[in-house]
Motif scaffolding. Structure first.
Motif, PDB file in Angstrom:
ATOM      1  N   ALA A 134      35.489  74.617  35.323  1.00  0.00           N
ATOM      2  CA  ALA A 134      36.723  74.888  36.570  1.00  0.00           C
ATOM      3  C   ALA A 134      36.741  73.790  37.734  1.00  0.00           C
ATOM      4  O   ALA A 134      37.815  73.595  37.932  1.00  0.00           O
ATOM      5  N   VAL A 135      35.581  73.195  37.894  1.00  0.00           N
ATOM      6  CA  VAL A 135      35.602  72.105  38.987  1.00  0.00           C
ATOM      7  C   VAL A 135      36.359  71.016  38.381  1.00  0.00           C
ATOM      8  O   VAL A 135      37.220  70.310  39.175  1.00  0.00           O
ATOM      9  N   MET A 139      39.711  69.038  39.669  1.00  0.00           N
ATOM     10  CA  MET A 139      39.708  67.769  40.052  1.00  0.00           C
ATOM     11  C   MET A 139      41.069  66.937  39.792  1.00  0.00           C
ATOM     12  O   MET A 139      41.435  66.147  40.569  1.00  0.00           O
ATOM     13  N   ASN A 140      41.447  67.491  38.781  1.00  0.00           N
ATOM     14  CA  ASN A 140      42.718  66.785  37.885  1.00  0.00           C
ATOM     15  C   ASN A 140      43.870  67.309  38.702  1.00  0.00           C
ATOM     16  O   ASN A 140      45.121  66.714  38.237  1.00  0.00           O
ATOM     17  N   LYS A 141      43.584  68.373  39.332  1.00  0.00           N
ATOM     18  CA  LYS A 141      44.982  69.003  40.097  1.00  0.00           C
ATOM     19  C   LYS A 141      45.142  68.842  41.534  1.00  0.00           C
ATOM     20  O   LYS A 141      46.130  69.433  42.254  1.00  0.00           O
ATOM     21  N   LEU A 142      44.072  68.169  42.131  1.00  0.00           N
ATOM     22  CA  LEU A 142      43.931  68.091  43.594  1.00  0.00           C
ATOM     23  C   LEU A 142      45.010  66.873  44.057  1.00  0.00           C
ATOM     24  O   LEU A 142      45.008  65.538  43.346  1.00  0.00           O
ATOM     25  N   PRO A 143      45.792  66.939  45.092  1.00  0.00           N
ATOM     26  CA  PRO A 143      46.450  66.008  45.606  1.00  0.00           C
ATOM     27  C   PRO A 143      45.474  64.950  46.079  1.00  0.00           C
ATOM     28  O   PRO A 143      44.547  65.127  46.766  1.00  0.00           O
ATOM     29  N   LEU A 144      46.268  63.756  46.306  1.00  0.00           N
ATOM     30  CA  LEU A 144      45.560  62.590  47.257  1.00  0.00           C
ATOM     31  C   LEU A 144      45.081  62.958  48.604  1.00  0.00           C
ATOM     32  O   LEU A 144      44.350  62.423  48.874  1.00  0.00           O
ATOM     33  N   VAL A 159      30.206  68.377  43.219  1.00  0.00           N
ATOM     34  CA  VAL A 159      30.105  68.550  41.731  1.00  0.00           C
ATOM     35  C   VAL A 159      28.909  68.458  41.107  1.00  0.00           C
ATOM     36  O   VAL A 159      28.650  68.797  39.909  1.00  0.00           O
ATOM     37  N   THR A 160      28.005  67.958  41.735  1.00  0.00           N
ATOM     38  CA  THR A 160      26.681  67.581  41.102  1.00  0.00           C
ATOM     39  C   THR A 160      25.580  68.295  41.609  1.00  0.00           C
ATOM     40  O   THR A 160      24.802  69.285  41.303  1.00  0.00           O
ATOM     41  N   ASN A 161      25.073  68.120  42.846  1.00  0.00           N
ATOM     42  CA  ASN A 161      23.942  68.535  43.927  1.00  0.00           C
ATOM     43  C   ASN A 161      24.032  70.157  43.672  1.00  0.00           C
ATOM     44  O   ASN A 161      23.198  71.036  43.364  1.00  0.00           O
TER      45      ASN A 161
END
Length: 616
Positions: A134-135, A139-144, A159-161
């Protein structure tokens, strides 16, 4: 001094593994129910875990009672023998049966707990898998703009911790929490079964312990927080001095750096010492209260034994239960804190998942082979904040033209190309490509029309061939080699020991900056897009490499509409149109010779740069 941004969700542990200073979630209930929603598809497995936990814990809890019965049999047999009771003997048959039962209980308990852990691992990993998907999709849909407003370090931590913490808690802490909770219930039932009076004595000691240690925990939290903050400060200083070692050495500031380290290290020592000292008192105090409880249990239990109200083995079993009770209570308290921190981590992950996405309603298509590459800006206005950076910009670009964009820092040069790629949405106006408003094109369709070569080269960990092939799906080896030859990269690649199969290490530090740029140009050539954006592609290389890159870029721009952002004006003399930007506006426009004749902003900029180069 800069401080390291601490993104960990778990504070240091005090004495005895007690958790302190944990991050608190903003909305526990909402986040918890949402996290449980990800567990819902695995309800059957979770129910199996709970049932296994009940069975495994129950068998383990019954163990001390069986052991107590064994001791009772041995004691009564031995007592009768010593008392000279006729026909008295120790019933070893009963002892053997009880010991076999005890062994069976513990074996079954271990098996149930093993399967519980195994199934819960599957539940935890499956849940984190869904969250990670889901994350990543998000990420691929977030704007700049999201990455402008949020630091990469913070996003990476989510995303990691944060995801790792959710997985660890589900796999370990949640299982321990269930087991500890059931253990507490089971032990209390067994204690009440043996003796309600002794149970009351044991339970009274628990709030007494809490009353004694509560002020100490609050006090230690203050020092642990200070320790954590000072540790971040110290790490920040070390990182700063390490990354800037050459500058520190060049300016002879080693002494002041060491003194600053000593000061911060001294603060950390004091805060850490006080935190550990205060937290170190907690366990001895708890042990003291616990030992008082054992003394009272032994005295009262002894009296009950003499009155034949309880057996000697039950006293032994009860003492074992009273000792076992403190461990799951401490674990439950610690795990409750960890779960709270995990919910805070989940909240951060959900904030990322809920972030506003790029709106993409474009449906029109442009066939790349048929694209002409004409571009038109109509009354374009855009700003990153309240104040517009670009105001009412109008610009027409013919197919195949090279448009150079120059101007001082902050003039809006890169912003212009970002708008062209729809990295940002316009405040007003429109941009047309081949007479089609780009807002009516899907972003994927739009961005296929452009190849990009940026100032900051991006190469991933892989072979040179794979990095070039990134520009086109299913590219053949011959297409890759041809793109490299056109980009003037083939010559240096052939000199490498592994040629095109050379693996670029982290940050591609095994090749030069200019060679990296040639690879990115080859990638752009391979994409074969009708339009190109070149953003200061030669700004960080020497003059000789710049000539090589310029030749490669000339090959890249042939018969393509190209937008070139340049700070070295000598490289864009042959551009069809030069746009001079200042404060978001195009203040001059024309060819190199036309702009020099106008003797305006561009002429001053060019002459000052040319004179500087002559002086050098």
């Amino acid at each position: 001094m800069s401080k390291v941004n601490k993104t960990t969700n778990q504070a240091p542990r005090g004495h005895g593994g007690m958790m302190v200073g944990l991050e608190k979630p903003k909305n526990i209930k909402k986040t918890l129910f949402r996290l449980l929603g990800y567990l819902k598809p695995r309800n059957f497995k979770i129910m199996s875990v709970i049932i296994l936990a009940i069975l495994g814990t129950s068998f383990a809890v019954i163990g001390p009672k069986v052991m107590g019965n064994t001791i009772t049999v041995l004691f009564e047999g031995s007592y009768d023998l010593l008392s000279g009771v006729p026909g008295a003997a120790i019933d070893f048959n009963a002892v053997g049966q009880l010991l076999l039962l005890l062994a069976g209980l513990y074996v079954l308990s271990s098996l149930f707990l093993f399967f519980q852990t195994y199934i819960m691992a599957s539940v935890a990993q499956g849940t984190v898998y869904d969250l990670r998907e889901a994350v990543f999709n998000k990420m691929n849909k977030l704007p700049l703009t999201y990455f402008d407003e949020n630091s990469y370090g913070d996003t990476l931590s989510r995303v990691t911790n944060d995801l790792d913490m959710i997985g660890t808690t589900l796999q370990q802490s949640l299982t321990q929490f269930i087991t500890s909770f059931i253990t507490i219930i089971g032990i209390l039932i067994m204690m009440l079964w043996i003796s309600p009076l002794l149970t009351i004595i044991t339970i009274v000691s628990i709030p007494l312990s809490i009353f004694i240690i509560k002020p100490l925990i609050k006090r230690s939290q203050i020092y642990f927080q200070k320790q954590q903050n000072t540790l971040g400060e110290l790490n920040g200083h070390i990182e700063e001095m390490y990354t800037g070692h050459e500058v520190v050495t060049a300016f002879g500031r080693e002494g002041s750096s060491i003194n600053e380290f000593k000061d911060v290290n001294e603060e950390l020592f004091k805060a850490g010492s006080k935190a550990q000292f205060i937290s170190g008192i907690i366990m001895p105090l708890m042990s003291f209260v616990g030992n008082l409880s054992y003394v009272l249990i032994s005295i009262v239990g002894g009296i009950l034994v003499t009155q034949r109200a309880i057996s000697i083995g039950d006293i032994q079993a009860f003492i074992t239960y009273s000792k076992q009770l403190s461990q799951p209570i401490t674990q439950t308290a610690n795990i409750a804190n960890i779960i709270q921190s995990t919910i805070a981590a989940a909240e951060r992950v959900f904030e990322l998942i809920d972030a506003e996405e790029e709106i993409d309603i474009g449906t029109k298509e442009i066939a790349q082979l048929n694209a002409k590459g004409t571009v038109e800006f109509k009354d374009v206005t855009f700003g990153y904040g309240k104040e517009p950076l670009i105001k009412n910009l109008n610009l027409s670009v013919e197919s195949g033209q090279t448009i150079a964009i120059v101007g001082p820092t902050g003039a809006g040069k890169t912003t212009l190309t970002n708008l062209l790629m729809r990295f940002y949405e316009l405040d007003s106006g429109s941009i047309l490509i081949d007479n089609i408003d780009i807002s009516k094109l899907s972003r994927q369709t739009l961005r296929k029309q452009f190849g990009m070569v940026l100032q900051d080269t991006w190469l991933f960990n892989g072979t040179i061939k794979e990095n070039i092939a990134y520009g086109k799906e299913k590219a053949t080896d011959e297409e890759i080699y041809q793109a490299a030859r056109t980009a003037r990269a083939d010559q240096f690649i052939q000199t490498l020991p592994e040629g095109y199969d050379t693996i670029l290490n982290e940050e591609a530090s095994n090749i030069s900056t200019g060679q990296k740029q040639l690879i990115t140009i080859a990638r752009a050539i391979l994409s074969d897009s009708p339009m190109m954006i070149l953003d200061e592609a030669t700004s960080s290389v020497d003059t000789r490499t710049e000539i090589l890159i310029q030749q490669a870029m000339n090959n890249l721009m042939k018969e393509r509409t190209s937008f070139v952002i340049a700070h070295r004006l000598s490289t864009i003399k042959d551009a069809d149109v030069i746009l001079v930007m200042d404060k978001g506006n195009v203040i001059e426009q024309g060819t190199h010779d036309d702009l020099l004749e106008q003797d305006g902003f561009y002429a001053n900029l060019y002459n000052s740069q040319f004179n500087t180069e002559i002086a050098i």
